[in-house]
Design a protein around this motif. Structure first.
Motif, mmCIF file in Angstrom:
data_model
loop_
_atom_site.group_PDB
_atom_site.id
_atom_site.type_symbol
_atom_site.label_atom_id
_atom_site.label_comp_id
_atom_site.label_asym_id
_atom_site.label_seq_id
_atom_site.Cartn_x
_atom_site.Cartn_y
_atom_site.Cartn_z
ATOM 1 N N GLY A 193 0.780 -1.227 0.000
ATOM 2 C CA GLY A 193 0.000 0.000 0.000
ATOM 3 C C GLY A 193 0.812 1.278 0.000
ATOM 4 N N TYR A 194 2.054 1.221 0.499
ATOM 5 C CA TYR A 194 2.826 2.447 0.696
ATOM 6 C C TYR A 194 4.007 2.613 -0.250
ATOM 7 N N VAL A 195 4.534 1.518 -0.767
ATOM 8 C CA VAL A 195 5.772 1.600 -1.562
ATOM 9 C C VAL A 195 5.457 1.251 -3.014
ATOM 10 N N PRO A 196 5.334 2.240 -3.897
ATOM 11 C CA PRO A 196 5.090 1.938 -5.315
ATOM 12 C C PRO A 196 6.326 1.325 -5.975
ATOM 13 N N GLY A 197 6.088 0.408 -6.884
ATOM 14 C CA GLY A 197 7.202 -0.201 -7.589
ATOM 15 C C GLY A 197 7.944 0.775 -8.477
ATOM 16 N N GLU A 198 7.243 1.806 -8.974
ATOM 17 C CA GLU A 198 7.894 2.787 -9.840
ATOM 18 C C GLU A 198 8.979 3.558 -9.101
ATOM 19 N N VAL A 199 8.751 3.837 -7.830
ATOM 20 C CA VAL A 199 9.753 4.565 -7.043
ATOM 21 C C VAL A 199 11.011 3.724 -6.886
ATOM 22 N N LEU A 200 10.852 2.425 -6.675
ATOM 23 C CA LEU A 200 12.011 1.549 -6.543
ATOM 24 C C LEU A 200 12.789 1.460 -7.852
ATOM 25 N N GLU A 201 12.049 1.395 -8.957
ATOM 26 C CA GLU A 201 12.732 1.344 -10.255
ATOM 27 C C GLU A 201 13.515 2.625 -10.516
ATOM 28 N N ALA A 202 12.944 3.753 -10.147
ATOM 29 C CA ALA A 202 13.655 5.022 -10.326
ATOM 30 C C ALA A 202 14.905 5.075 -9.461
ATOM 31 N N SER A 203 14.821 4.542 -8.243
ATOM 32 C CA SER A 203 15.990 4.528 -7.369
ATOM 33 C C SER A 203 17.085 3.630 -7.928
ATOM 34 N N ARG A 204 16.696 2.497 -8.478
ATOM 35 C CA ARG A 204 17.694 1.596 -9.064
ATOM 36 C C ARG A 204 18.333 2.203 -10.309
ATOM 37 N N MET A 205 17.537 2.919 -11.093
ATOM 38 C CA MET A 205 18.090 3.566 -12.282
ATOM 39 C C MET A 205 19.087 4.663 -11.908
ATOM 40 N N ASP A 206 18.921 5.252 -10.735
ATOM 41 C CA ASP A 206 19.867 6.271 -10.270
ATOM 42 C C ASP A 206 21.135 5.667 -9.697
ATOM 43 N N GLY A 207 21.201 4.344 -9.649
ATOM 44 C CA GLY A 207 22.417 3.679 -9.205
ATOM 45 C C GLY A 207 22.416 3.221 -7.764
ATOM 46 N N ALA A 208 21.284 3.328 -7.053
ATOM 47 C CA ALA A 208 21.232 2.897 -5.660
ATOM 48 C C ALA A 208 21.116 1.382 -5.583
#
Length: 309
Positions: A193-208
């Motif tokens: 409910g709180y953590v969208p998958g798109e946010v995680l993908e964006a973080s991974r694309m930034d190199g995290a």
């Protein structure tokens, strides 16, 4: 001969003022029934509130009485105000053992609940965001753990602790409290409910990396869920009695509820200890009240996880 027939009755048009007025009257709620239903609901709520608050009210009033006033006055009548003298006797009883019990409960509860909540959040997050072999079957095993009462596992835990030499130690109480199947289930729901998958993908694309993504992105989003699970774990750990009774033998390691139990058994030989048991029970409730009042805003927001899409 010609027969005269009566003209047909005029039909009321659906959009006429008369039809509109009739429709409004038909939809208008009946005030007596609405008032009766509200009165019934309020009466039920009052009964439940009294059922909940009366024991606490008696506890507060009884903690201000001496031993004689407890049995000589009305249960809800105030006696001589002996609250502070009872409190002083409680903290000085048996070289201040009650303070030791209270400190043990804080240790078992705060440390155990923090570690248990962190483990539950990590596991629930992994079940939600990662794909691995046998994920749903393993999660089913976690759900089966919800069906097992804690009293059923007390004896096996004692036998395991005795095998590794942890009986009558702090670890014997802390380690079993780290396992929380209900917390893992709630953490997965909160993660969805709180953590969208798109946010995680964006973080991974930034190199995290995955650990940084979890610690810097996901964990702050899961803060309401973290506090909700922590409150449930805190309450369960603070009220843990049977496991501590099975594993601990040293009075210095007792949590406060087990200590009050042993103090209550001494009342039959020493009736003057009744006021100490009562005021000790009141003091033992205060940390739970403080925890819920200070963290209720996180708890309320956490309970609505996934309610709005």
């Amino acid at each position: 001969m010609s027969t005269q027939t009566a003209p047909p009755a005029a039909k009321i048009r659906a959009d006429s003022p008369a039809a509109t007025t009739a429709a409004i009257k038909s939809r208008r709620p009946r005030r007596p029934r609405e008032f009766t239903s509200k009165a019934v609901v309020n009466a039920v709520l009052v009964v439940f509130a009294l059922y909940t608050l009366l024991p606490l009210t008696w506890l507060v009033i009884a903690s201000t009485k001496t031993y004689r006033d407890l049995f000589a006055t009305n249960p809800f009548a105030l006696g001589d105000f002996s609250f502070f003298s009872n409190l002083g006797e409680l903290f000085s009883y048996n070289d201040g053992v009650y303070l030791r019990w209270l400190g043990n409960s804080v240790l078992y509860t705060v440390i155990g609940s923090l570690l248990s909540t962190l483990i539950s959040v990590v596991c629930g997050y992994a079940f939600d965001k990662y794909e691995f072999r046998g994920k749903e079957k393993l999660f089913g095993v976690v759900l089966i753990g919800l069906l097992v009462p804690s009293t059923v596992t007390a004896l096996p835990l004692y036998l395991l602790a005795s095998e590794v030499g942890l009986v009558n130690t702090y670890w014997a109480v802390l380690i079993p409290s780290l396992v929380n199947p209900f917390g893992v289930y709630l953490a997965r729901v909160f993660s969805e409910g709180y953590v969208p998958g798109e946010v995680l993908e964006a973080s991974r694309m930034d190199g995290a990396g995955e650990l940084r993504t979890f610690g810097s992105v996901s964990l702050p989003m899961l803060a309401p869920g973290f506090m909700t699970i922590f409150l449930f774990s805190f309450t369960a750990s603070w009220n843990n009695f049977y496991s501590a009774l099975m594993i601990l033998n040293d009075e210095a390691l007792y949590p406060v509820n087990l200590g009050l139990y042993t103090l209550m058994k001494s009342v039959y030989q020493q009736p003057e200890l009744y006021p100490l048991v009562i005021i000790g029970s009141l003091v033992a409730v205060i940390p739970l009240i403080i925890a819920f009042l200070s963290l209720q805003r996180f708890w309320r927001s956490g309970l609505t996880a996934g309610a709005v899409k």
